[in-house]
Design a protein around this motif. Structure first.
Motif, PDB file in Angstrom:
ATOM      1  N   ALA A  82      39.919 -15.700   7.450  1.00 48.21           N
ATOM      2  CA  ALA A  82      38.469 -15.650   7.215  1.00 48.21           C
ATOM      3  C   ALA A  82      38.141 -16.111   5.789  1.00 48.21           C
ATOM      4  CB  ALA A  82      37.954 -14.235   7.451  1.00 48.21           C
ATOM      5  N   THR A  83      38.918 -15.617   4.824  1.00 46.75           N
ATOM      6  CA  THR A  83      38.665 -15.994   3.429  1.00 46.75           C
ATOM      7  C   THR A  83      38.882 -17.495   3.235  1.00 46.75           C
ATOM      8  OG1 THR A  83      39.418 -13.801   2.765  1.00 46.75           O
ATOM      9  CG2 THR A  83      39.254 -15.440   1.030  1.00 46.75           C
ATOM     10  N   ASN A  84      39.930 -18.031   3.871  1.00 50.82           N
ATOM     11  CA  ASN A  84      40.180 -19.475   3.773  1.00 50.82           C
ATOM     12  C   ASN A  84      39.048 -20.276   4.407  1.00 50.82           C
ATOM     13  OD1 ASN A  84      42.551 -19.304   2.346  1.00 50.82           O
ATOM     14  ND2 ASN A  84      43.838 -19.203   4.152  1.00 50.82           N
ATOM     15  N   CYS A  85      38.509 -19.790   5.514  1.00 54.42           N
ATOM     16  CA  CYS A  85      37.372 -20.470   6.176  1.00 54.42           C
ATOM     17  C   CYS A  85      36.168 -20.495   5.231  1.00 54.42           C
ATOM     18  CB  CYS A  85      36.979 -19.745   7.470  1.00 54.42           C
ATOM     19  SG  CYS A  85      38.044 -20.099   8.843  1.00 54.42           S
ATOM     20  N   TRP A  86      35.936 -19.348   4.594  1.00 51.40           N
ATOM     21  CA  TRP A  86      34.793 -19.248   3.678  1.00 51.40           C
ATOM     22  C   TRP A  86      34.972 -20.198   2.482  1.00 51.40           C
ATOM     23  CZ3 TRP A  86      34.916 -16.647  -1.287  1.00 51.40           C
ATOM     24  CH2 TRP A  86      33.662 -16.566  -1.908  1.00 51.40           C
ATOM     25  N   LEU A  87      36.202 -20.213   1.930  1.00 47.66           N
ATOM     26  CA  LEU A  87      36.478 -21.104   0.790  1.00 47.66           C
ATOM     27  C   LEU A  87      36.331 -22.573   1.207  1.00 47.66           C
ATOM     28  CD1 LEU A  87      39.570 -19.257  -0.760  1.00 47.66           C
ATOM     29  CD2 LEU A  87      37.305 -19.492  -1.797  1.00 47.66           C
ATOM     30  N   ALA A  88      36.820 -22.904   2.401  1.00 45.28           N
ATOM     31  CA  ALA A  88      36.717 -24.290   2.880  1.00 45.28           C
ATOM     32  C   ALA A  88      35.250 -24.674   3.082  1.00 45.28           C
ATOM     33  CB  ALA A  88      37.489 -24.442   4.187  1.00 45.28           C
ATOM     34  N   HIS A  89      34.471 -23.722   3.606  1.00 43.61           N
ATOM     35  CA  HIS A  89      33.035 -23.986   3.792  1.00 43.61           C
ATOM     36  C   HIS A  89      32.372 -24.252   2.443  1.00 43.61           C
ATOM     37  CE1 HIS A  89      28.855 -23.444   4.966  1.00 43.61           C
ATOM     38  NE2 HIS A  89      28.746 -22.649   3.931  1.00 43.61           N
ATOM     39  N   ASN A  90      32.721 -23.449   1.433  1.00 45.62           N
ATOM     40  CA  ASN A  90      32.129 -23.614   0.096  1.00 45.62           C
ATOM     41  C   ASN A  90      32.510 -24.959  -0.521  1.00 45.62           C
ATOM     42  OD1 ASN A  90      30.944 -21.169   0.322  1.00 45.62           O
ATOM     43  ND2 ASN A  90      32.281 -20.091  -1.104  1.00 45.62           N
ATOM     44  N   ARG A  91      33.778 -25.343  -0.315  1.00 49.94           N
ATOM     45  CA  ARG A  91      34.231 -26.640  -0.845  1.00 49.94           C
ATOM     46  C   ARG A  91      33.408 -27.771  -0.229  1.00 49.94           C
ATOM     47  NH1 ARG A  91      39.414 -24.591  -0.954  1.00 49.94           N
ATOM     48  NH2 ARG A  91      39.785 -25.154   1.206  1.00 49.94           N
ATOM     49  N   LYS A  92      33.238 -27.673   1.094  1.00 48.26           N
ATOM     50  CA  LYS A  92      32.483 -28.706   1.811  1.00 48.26           C
ATOM     51  C   LYS A  92      31.037 -28.744   1.307  1.00 48.26           C
ATOM     52  CE  LYS A  92      31.546 -30.023   6.565  1.00 48.26           C
ATOM     53  NZ  LYS A  92      31.511 -29.503   7.941  1.00 48.26           N
ATOM     54  N   ARG A  93      30.478 -27.559   1.109  1.00 49.83           N
ATOM     55  CA  ARG A  93      29.087 -27.464   0.658  1.00 49.83           C
ATOM     56  C   ARG A  93      28.939 -28.033  -0.758  1.00 49.83           C
ATOM     57  NH1 ARG A  93      26.758 -22.906  -1.489  1.00 49.83           N
ATOM     58  NH2 ARG A  93      24.487 -22.947  -1.573  1.00 49.83           N
ATOM     59  N   ARG A  94      29.951 -27.724  -1.588  1.00 51.12           N
ATOM     60  CA  ARG A  94      29.923 -28.236  -2.969  1.00 51.12           C
ATOM     61  C   ARG A  94      29.945 -29.761  -2.985  1.00 51.12           C
ATOM     62  NH1 ARG A  94      32.966 -24.083  -4.866  1.00 51.12           N
ATOM     63  NH2 ARG A  94      34.885 -25.158  -4.348  1.00 51.12           N
ATOM     64  N   GLU A  95      30.790 -30.317  -2.095  1.00 51.01           N
ATOM     65  CA  GLU A  95      30.868 -31.787  -2.028  1.00 51.01           C
ATOM     66  C   GLU A  95      29.522 -32.372  -1.628  1.00 51.01           C
ATOM     67  OE1 GLU A  95      34.125 -32.523   0.611  1.00 51.01           O
ATOM     68  OE2 GLU A  95      35.565 -31.735  -0.839  1.00 51.01           O
ATOM     69  N   GLU A  96      28.835 -31.675  -0.713  1.00 48.91           N
ATOM     70  CA  GLU A  96      27.527 -32.158  -0.265  1.00 48.91           C
ATOM     71  C   GLU A  96      26.486 -32.058  -1.383  1.00 48.91           C
ATOM     72  OE1 GLU A  96      28.157 -30.885   4.424  1.00 48.91           O
ATOM     73  OE2 GLU A  96      26.797 -29.736   3.156  1.00 48.91           O
ATOM     74  N   LEU A  97      26.647 -30.976  -2.170  1.00 46.95           N
ATOM     75  CA  LEU A  97      25.661 -30.739  -3.233  1.00 46.95           C
ATOM     76  C   LEU A  97      26.001 -31.451  -4.539  1.00 46.95           C
ATOM     77  CD1 LEU A  97      25.018 -26.904  -2.850  1.00 46.95           C
ATOM     78  CD2 LEU A  97      23.389 -28.715  -2.387  1.00 46.95           C
ATOM     79  N   LEU A  98      27.177 -32.077  -4.559  1.00 47.89           N
ATOM     80  CA  LEU A  98      27.691 -32.656  -5.801  1.00 47.89           C
ATOM     81  C   LEU A  98      26.618 -33.490  -6.497  1.00 47.89           C
ATOM     82  CD1 LEU A  98      30.415 -32.384  -7.121  1.00 47.89           C
ATOM     83  CD2 LEU A  98      31.003 -34.629  -6.256  1.00 47.89           C
ATOM     84  N   GLY A  99      26.465 -33.237  -7.788  1.00 45.90           N
ATOM     85  CA  GLY A  99      25.443 -33.964  -8.527  1.00 45.90           C
ATOM     86  C   GLY A  99      24.467 -33.004  -9.157  1.00 45.90           C
ATOM     87  N   ASP A 100      23.211 -33.336  -9.129  1.00 44.48           N
ATOM     88  CA  ASP A 100      22.199 -32.564  -9.851  1.00 44.48           C
ATOM     89  C   ASP A 100      22.014 -31.151  -9.316  1.00 44.48           C
ATOM     90  OD1 ASP A 100      19.325 -34.248  -8.328  1.00 44.48           O
ATOM     91  OD2 ASP A 100      21.230 -33.551  -7.514  1.00 44.48           O
ATOM     92  N   ARG A 101      22.205 -30.961  -7.965  1.00 38.40           N
ATOM     93  CA  ARG A 101      21.936 -29.653  -7.387  1.00 38.40           C
ATOM     94  C   ARG A 101      22.875 -28.581  -7.907  1.00 38.40           C
ATOM     95  NH1 ARG A 101      18.629 -27.176  -4.935  1.00 38.40           N
ATOM     96  NH2 ARG A 101      19.837 -26.492  -3.161  1.00 38.40           N
ATOM     97  N   VAL A 102      24.130 -28.963  -8.201  1.00 36.56           N
ATOM     98  CA  VAL A 102      25.124 -27.971  -8.637  1.00 36.56           C
ATOM     99  C   VAL A 102      24.661 -27.273  -9.903  1.00 36.56           C
ATOM    100  CG1 VAL A 102      27.481 -27.662  -9.438  1.00 36.56           C
ATOM    101  CG2 VAL A 102      27.008 -29.223  -7.563  1.00 36.56           C
ATOM    102  N   ASP A 103      24.171 -28.055 -10.871  1.00 36.12           N
ATOM    103  CA  ASP A 103      23.726 -27.464 -12.130  1.00 36.12           C
ATOM    104  C   ASP A 103      22.555 -26.515 -11.903  1.00 36.12           C
ATOM    105  OD1 ASP A 103      25.630 -28.884 -13.392  1.00 36.12           O
ATOM    106  OD2 ASP A 103      24.312 -30.581 -13.847  1.00 36.12           O
ATOM    107  N   ALA A 104      21.629 -26.942 -11.035  1.00 36.44           N
ATOM    108  CA  ALA A 104      20.455 -26.109 -10.771  1.00 36.44           C
ATOM    109  C   ALA A 104      20.864 -24.770 -10.187  1.00 36.44           C
ATOM    110  CB  ALA A 104      19.523 -26.843  -9.810  1.00 36.44           C
ATOM    111  N   VAL A 105      21.816 -24.797  -9.240  1.00 38.58           N
ATOM    112  CA  VAL A 105      22.274 -23.561  -8.615  1.00 38.58           C
ATOM    113  C   VAL A 105      22.956 -22.675  -9.642  1.00 38.58           C
ATOM    114  CG1 VAL A 105      23.918 -22.607  -6.952  1.00 38.58           C
ATOM    115  CG2 VAL A 105      22.464 -24.526  -6.298  1.00 38.58           C
TER     116      VAL A 105
END
Lengths: 192, 123
Positions: A82-105
């Motif tokens: 479960a923890t690995n699934c959550w971490l993988a989801h976050n990695r994927k989300r980070r890649e999608e958000l990569l750029g200006d959104r990351v700093d804002a968050v």
């Protein structure tokens, strides 16, 4: 709670040897609550995401059941997936958000936790504290949040948490300590 | 939903104990709540990937190939196998037990193995 007549190990053997989906369904029924609760905590209260990740967790468990070596409890093994699934989801989300959104968050997360002015009654104070704790947990790093969730929410030992997080025990302790320091700072108003 | 507040009022403590107490209490309260299945298990089972079923022709083909290989081996080295069978027969005739007793022992062993497996996987 009464001990189930068929142990987890027996159900796992049946699912493995005879491809018994009913046996696996029984395992899902037994562990769905704790796995979903763990993921809800990791996902900072996002129930829909937590349930999607929980479903993914059990499907991965089914696919990899043969690799479960009984070196830990079945529930601990599920927490690890479960923890690995959550971490993988976050990695994927980070890649999608990569750029200006990351700093804002990140900027948003660093803000001091707002809390209600009306904290005189214990119940209201408890509710506000719960809400603020949830928000403060959401502001922790992935590693800190995962370590605190495993040690406090899932009541695992540091050794079990190290197995779940796939890191040394010392690292778990460090993450817990740092996470608690951040929580303490975020919830400082309640310590007065 | 219970009206009891699982979160202790934050004490005016100078150390970290209040945070530890808070996290422990929050964990205990969370573990006490059972999340209703509400069709979750059914959705998981429905989404499980199906086992890759072997095609129906695979088993007879495998048996035929093994059979063919054994026959080819015997035909390639007939004297070796005649000698092997003769030696085995001579050895068995020297033993104090009969072929029938060997058969009974083998069947008993198989039955015990099967029984133990069936017992461990019982529902």
């Amino acid at each position: 709670m009464a001990e189930p007549s068929v142990s987890d190990a027996q159900l796992i053997a049946r699912a493995l040897v005879t491809d018994d989906r009913h046996a696996f369904a029984e395992l899902v029924k037994r562990h769905q609550s704790s796995v979903r609760a763990c993921l809800r905590k990791l996902a900072a209260g996002n129930h829909a995401l937590a349930d999607d990740l929980a479903q993914e967790t059990f499907i991965l468990a089914w696919r990899n059941l043969a690799s479960f070596r009984q070196e830990a409890r079945f529930s601990t093994w599920l927490y690890r997936i479960a923890t690995n699934c959550w971490l993988a989801h976050n990695r994927k989300r980070r890649e999608e958000l990569l750029g200006d959104r990351v700093d804002a968050v990140a900027d948003g997360e660093d803000e001091t936790m707002p809390h209600s002015d009306d904290l005189h009654a214990d119940h209201a104070r408890g509710a506000a504290l719960k809400l603020d704790l949830e928000r403060a947990m959401g502001a922790l790093s992935e590693s800190e949040r995962a370590a605190i969730v495993q040690c406090y929410h899932n009541d695992l030992t540091h050794e079990e948490a190290a197995y779940v997080l796939d890191c040394p025990v010392g690292t778990v302790k460090t993450h817990v300590l740092r996470g608690k320091q951040k929580l303490k700072a975020a919830l400082a108003a309640y310590a007065r | 939903m219970t009206t009891n507040n699982p979160f202790p009022p934050a004490p005016p403590a100078a150390d970290d104990a209040w945070l530890d107490d808070l996290l422990v209490a929050e964990g205990v309260a969370a573990r006490a709540v059972y999340i209703d299945d509400a069709g979750f298990t059914a959705r998981v089972v429905e989404a499980l990937p199906s086992a890759v079923a072997a095609p129906a022709w695979r088993r007879p083909v495998v048996v035929a190939l093994w059979g063919g290989a054994v026959i080819a081996l015997v035909m390639a080295m007939p004297t070796f196998f005649v000698e092997l069978l003769g030696t085995a027969d001579a050895l068995l005739s020297l033993q104090p037990f009969s072929l029938a007793s060997v058969g009974v022992a083998l069947v008993t062993l198989l039955a015990l193995t099967w029984g133990a497996a069936a017992y461990s996987l019982r529902g």
